[in-house]
Design an enzyme around this catalytic site. Structure first.
Site, PDB file in Angstrom:
ATOM      1  NE  ARG A  39      -4.282  -1.189  -0.133  1.00  0.00           N
ATOM      2  CZ  ARG A  39      -4.418  -2.185  -1.016  1.00  0.00           C
ATOM      3  NH1 ARG A  39      -3.412  -2.498  -1.793  1.00  0.00           N
ATOM      4  NH2 ARG A  39      -5.552  -2.851  -1.128  1.00  0.00           N
ATOM      5  CD  GLU A  46      -2.813   3.214  -5.713  1.00  0.00           C
ATOM      6  OE1 GLU A  46      -3.812   2.593  -6.104  1.00  0.00           O
ATOM      7  OE2 GLU A  46      -1.888   2.676  -5.089  1.00  0.00           O
ATOM      8  CG  HIS A  54      -3.040  -0.850  -7.101  1.00  0.00           C
ATOM      9  ND1 HIS A  54      -3.506  -0.149  -6.025  1.00  0.00           N
ATOM     10  CD2 HIS A  54      -3.072  -2.138  -6.698  1.00  0.00           C
ATOM     11  CE1 HIS A  54      -3.811  -0.965  -5.039  1.00  0.00           C
ATOM     12  NE2 HIS A  54      -3.554  -2.191  -5.428  1.00  0.00           N
TER      13      HIS A  54
HETATM   14  P1  NAD Z   1      -1.567 -10.595   5.305  1.00  0.00           P
HETATM   15  O1  NAD Z   1      -2.573 -10.103   6.262  1.00  0.00           O
HETATM   16  O2  NAD Z   1      -1.561 -12.029   4.936  1.00  0.00           O
HETATM   17  O3  NAD Z   1      -0.099 -10.220   5.832  1.00  0.00           O
HETATM   18  C1  NAD Z   1       0.200  -8.987   6.393  1.00  0.00           C
HETATM   19  C2  NAD Z   1       1.263  -9.239   7.447  1.00  0.00           C
HETATM   20  O4  NAD Z   1       1.718  -7.987   7.925  1.00  0.00           O
HETATM   21  C3  NAD Z   1       0.730 -10.015   8.643  1.00  0.00           C
HETATM   22  O5  NAD Z   1       1.472 -11.199   8.848  1.00  0.00           O
HETATM   23  C4  NAD Z   1       0.901  -9.047   9.793  1.00  0.00           C
HETATM   24  O6  NAD Z   1       1.238  -9.682  10.999  1.00  0.00           O
HETATM   25  C5  NAD Z   1       2.036  -8.189   9.286  1.00  0.00           C
HETATM   26  N1  NAD Z   1       2.163  -6.928   9.976  1.00  0.00           N
HETATM   27  C6  NAD Z   1       1.194  -6.186  10.582  1.00  0.00           C
HETATM   28  N2  NAD Z   1       1.744  -5.110  11.159  1.00  0.00           N
HETATM   29  C7  NAD Z   1       3.066  -5.153  10.908  1.00  0.00           C
HETATM   30  C8  NAD Z   1       4.155  -4.314  11.252  1.00  0.00           C
HETATM   31  N3  NAD Z   1       3.975  -3.203  11.983  1.00  0.00           N
HETATM   32  N4  NAD Z   1       5.385  -4.666  10.843  1.00  0.00           N
HETATM   33  C9  NAD Z   1       5.576  -5.794  10.116  1.00  0.00           C
HETATM   34  N5  NAD Z   1       4.585  -6.638   9.779  1.00  0.00           N
HETATM   35  C10 NAD Z   1       3.341  -6.309  10.167  1.00  0.00           C
HETATM   36  O7  NAD Z   1      -1.719  -9.684   4.009  1.00  0.00           O
HETATM   37  P2  NAD Z   1      -1.275 -10.038   2.521  1.00  0.00           P
HETATM   38  O8  NAD Z   1      -2.388 -10.726   1.833  1.00  0.00           O
HETATM   39  O9  NAD Z   1       0.050 -10.650   2.566  1.00  0.00           O
HETATM   40  O10 NAD Z   1      -1.210  -8.547   1.910  1.00  0.00           O
HETATM   41  C11 NAD Z   1      -0.148  -7.691   2.248  1.00  0.00           C
HETATM   42  C12 NAD Z   1      -0.393  -6.311   1.670  1.00  0.00           C
HETATM   43  O11 NAD Z   1      -0.462  -6.372   0.256  1.00  0.00           O
HETATM   44  C13 NAD Z   1      -1.690  -5.639   2.090  1.00  0.00           C
HETATM   45  O12 NAD Z   1      -1.436  -4.278   2.301  1.00  0.00           O
HETATM   46  C14 NAD Z   1      -2.592  -5.801   0.886  1.00  0.00           C
HETATM   47  O13 NAD Z   1      -3.601  -4.836   0.827  1.00  0.00           O
HETATM   48  C15 NAD Z   1      -1.594  -5.643  -0.210  1.00  0.00           C
HETATM   49  N6  NAD Z   1      -1.982  -6.187  -1.509  1.00  0.00           N
HETATM   50  C16 NAD Z   1      -1.654  -5.467  -2.613  1.00  0.00           C
HETATM   51  C17 NAD Z   1      -1.931  -5.963  -3.854  1.00  0.00           C
HETATM   52  C18 NAD Z   1      -1.610  -5.151  -5.071  1.00  0.00           C
HETATM   53  O14 NAD Z   1      -2.357  -5.201  -6.031  1.00  0.00           O
HETATM   54  N7  NAD Z   1      -0.522  -4.436  -5.093  1.00  0.00           N
HETATM   55  C19 NAD Z   1      -2.577  -7.196  -3.990  1.00  0.00           C
HETATM   56  C20 NAD Z   1      -2.885  -7.914  -2.838  1.00  0.00           C
HETATM   57  C21 NAD Z   1      -2.569  -7.398  -1.599  1.00  0.00           C
HETATM   58  C1  MLT Z   2      -5.837  -5.816  -3.069  1.00  0.00           C
HETATM   59  O1  MLT Z   2      -5.762  -5.308  -1.941  1.00  0.00           O
HETATM   60  O2  MLT Z   2      -6.506  -6.832  -3.273  1.00  0.00           O
HETATM   61  C2  MLT Z   2      -5.083  -5.229  -4.173  1.00  0.00           C
HETATM   62  O3  MLT Z   2      -4.623  -3.981  -3.919  1.00  0.00           O
HETATM   63  C3  MLT Z   2      -5.628  -5.468  -5.516  1.00  0.00           C
HETATM   64  C4  MLT Z   2      -6.765  -4.629  -5.995  1.00  0.00           C
HETATM   65  O4  MLT Z   2      -7.164  -3.704  -5.323  1.00  0.00           O
HETATM   66  O5  MLT Z   2      -7.288  -4.925  -7.031  1.00  0.00           O
END
Ligand code: NAD
Ligand code: MLT
Length: 527
Positions: free
Chosen positions: A236, A265, A283
């Site tokens: 994010r 964004e 993104h």
């Molecule tokens: P998840 O919940 O499986 O993992 C997140 C991890 O972060 C958890 O293990 C949690 O304990 C840890 N965490 C929380 N606070 C923390 C801190 N202060 N320091 C270090 N670690 C900490 O989530 P995920 O599915 O792995 O997603 C991770 C990120 O990716 C989210 O922000 C999600 O929105 C984002 N995401 C982005 C895209 C994209 O399109 N770019 C796609 C999917 C997810």
């Molecule tokens: C998500 O949190 O799932 C990603 O950022 C992907 C999206 O928003 O499409």
């Protein structure tokens, strides 16, 4: 829990077509409308029970407040930061996501950016398109033997680690929740951030965006890193502070950044995007056919299962509901709501309720204290609180009204029992009940224990009076005059002093005035 009725769903973004198809196959009407302005969404949302979004639709408090019928917001993706979850919860709306549908795609994009940073592939490709052949300018470095720091070791962090290990990278990381012995099984040694920063050649962040992770990489943490460290943010915008990153890129402290996400964004401020050492994407983490198909299918199936009463998966704000999808819990929820409603009706005091203690007993209610508490509060607050109380929002409505809600569970009782005790300006009121023969029943009200359990169903008249031979005939007379039939009667076990009685009625009385000369207190309700 009674199945939630969802008849019409609005999909406000480009969600995989399988989502619409699955919803329609299960009898839900679906309308797709993309690129609506805020005002258009506010006007449109009124007619829908459900809304399915990706990340572009901003489901703000204003949108939620206009959504009179909305019961579910489904996020086909992971982060719910485009949804005002607090506002949804207060309105009793379930917010649901599909947390694992795009994990692999986001992990693969992260790995792609790490590789691109090591070999400058995007810059080299652009240079070729511009007609150049510049082999010197794009000298890279192997990933083999380098150290990758992974901050956030959840779903995506784990997949990134295992993939980059195949390039011979050493993976170290930090996560306050995932235990080190767990990450060790997938090859990630955990350490404090202070220990991590100076060891990394590459850092990738995979945490949610929240106060503790906003600006996790900032001027101070960049200063602790190796000179030339390369960073990736596919999580994010804002986890890597954008201004600090620009400063670090300009000073050379940061050797390159791969960015899929931005604070704003699309980003209006383009300094980072335009920096020669930045590789950026709009993104795209979840933008693969596979991820979109999984997220679209997951959100549709989760909604369908919820509507069919099969279960609740993926709810981020209504965990209490997850344990309510069984026929037995349905009866206990009915009991809780009925006990709350009986107390609400029988308490004549105008002083606001200050505290509620809900105590469950018995093995069958061992894991029920969450939903029983909410169910009792729904019965107590319906008609009284702001908003429309349901199992999702009732505890936040109670908190807003200054009511302290305490719960406890005792193992002592073999069957199941729920006791509710209210405090109003120092006075206490109680009700206790159970489920007997598949019917919720009232066992006691204040100090009156009923001789026979009172089935909590239909039209009920409660009155408190000193019992005597004339009481019942006199009450029967009032009912007969009003044309109301007495269908059941439950008296208290003890006859001394003023006690509560309960009468089942064919219909509610037009008013309770005629009972005044006969009883001390009276109340009626329909369950
Ligand atoms: P998840 O919940 O499986 O993992 C997140 C991890 O972060 C958890 O293990 C949690 O304990 C840890 N965490 C929380 N606070 C923390 C801190 N202060 N320091 C270090 N670690 C900490 O989530 P995920 O599915 O792995 O997603 C991770 C990120 O990716 C989210 O922000 C999600 O929105 C984002 N995401 C982005 C895209 C994209 O399109 N770019 C796609 C999917 C997810
Ligand atoms: C998500 O949190 O799932 C990603 O950022 C992907 C999206 O928003 O499409």
């Amino acid at each position: 829990m009674a199945p939630i009725s969802i008849k019409r769903i609005l999909i406000s973004e480009s969600v995989d077509p399988c989502c619409k198809k699955l919803l329609q196959e299960n009898g839900i009407q679906v309308t797709e409308k993309q690129n609506m302005s805020k005002d258009e969404l506010i006007a449109e949302i009124k007619d829908y029970d459900g809304l399915v979004v990706r990340s572009a639709t901003k489901v703000t408090a204003e949108v939620i407040s206009a959504a009179d019928q909305l019961q579910i917001i489904g996020r086909a993706g992971t982060g719910v930061d485009n949804v005002d979850v607090d506002a949804a919860t207060k309105k009793g709306i379930i917010v649901m996501n599909t947390p694992s549908g795009n994990t692999l795609s986001a992990a693969e994009l992260t790995c792609t950016l790490i590789m691109s940073l090591s070999r400058h592939v995007p810059q080299a490709a652009m240079s070729m398109k511009a007609g150049n052949w510049d082999r010197k300018k794009f000298m890279g470095a192997e990933l083999y033997g380098k150290t990758l720091g992974i901050v956030g070791l959840g779903r995506i962090g784990k997949e990134v680690a295992t993939r980059m290990q195949s390039f011979g990278m050493k993976t170290i990381g930090y996560d306050p929740i995932t235990p080190p012995e767990v990450t060790a099984t997938w090859g990630v040694e955990q350490m404090t951030l202070e220990q991590l920063w100076p060891q990394c050649d590459y850092i990738t962040v995979h945490t949610p965006l929240m106060p503790a992770t906003t600006g996790l990489l900032n001027d101070a943490s960049f200063a602790k890193c190796k000179k030339g460290v390369k960073v990736v943010n596919c999580a994010r915008g804002g986890i890597i502070d954008e201004a600090s990153l620009l400063r670090a890129l300009e000073s050379g402290q940061c050797g390159g950044a791969g960015l899929d996400v931005f604070v704003e964004e699309p980003p209006k401020e383009r300094s980072l995007v335009n920096h020669p050492n930045v590789i950026s994407c709009p993104h795209l983490g979840a933008s693969t056919k596979e991820a979109q198909a999984r997220c679209g299918q997951d959100i549709a199936l989760q909604i369908v299962d919820m509507v069919k009463g099969k279960g609740l998966v993926g709810a981020v704000n209504a965990q209490v509901l997850a344990s309510t999808f069984s026929p037995e819990s349905h009866l206990w929820i009915q009991l809780g709501e009925a006990l709350g409603a009986v107390l609400r009706s029988c308490i004549t005091s105008k002083t606001p309720l200050s505290a509620v203690q809900i105590t469950t007993q018995g093995d069958c209610l061992k894991s029920s204290t969450g939903y029983m508490t909410s169910a009792v509060m729904v019965g107590l607050l319906t008609d009284g609180a702001k908003g429309c109380p349901n199992l999702v929002n009732v505890l936040s409505l109670a908190k807003e009204s200054g009511i302290t809600v305490n719960k406890a569970h005792l193992q002592a009782f073999e069957g199941g029992l729920c006791e509710v005790e209210l405090s109003i300006k120092g006075s206490r009121f109680q009700a206790s009940g159970s489920v007997q023969g598949g019917v919720p029943v009232l066992l006691g009200l204040d100090s009156s224990m009923f001789h026979h359990p009172v089935p909590l169903t239909g039209n009920l008249l409660f009155f408190k009076a000193a019992g005597g031979p004339q009481l019942l005939p006199a009450v029967t007379g009032v009912l007969a005059t009003a044309g109301v039939e007495m269908q059941a009667f439950s008296g208290p076990e003890a006859r001394a002093g003023e006690q509560w009685f309960c009468v089942g009625l064919s219909s509610l009385l037009g008013g309770l005035g005629a009972l005044n000369p006969l009883v001390k207190e009276a109340a009626q309700l329909s369950l």
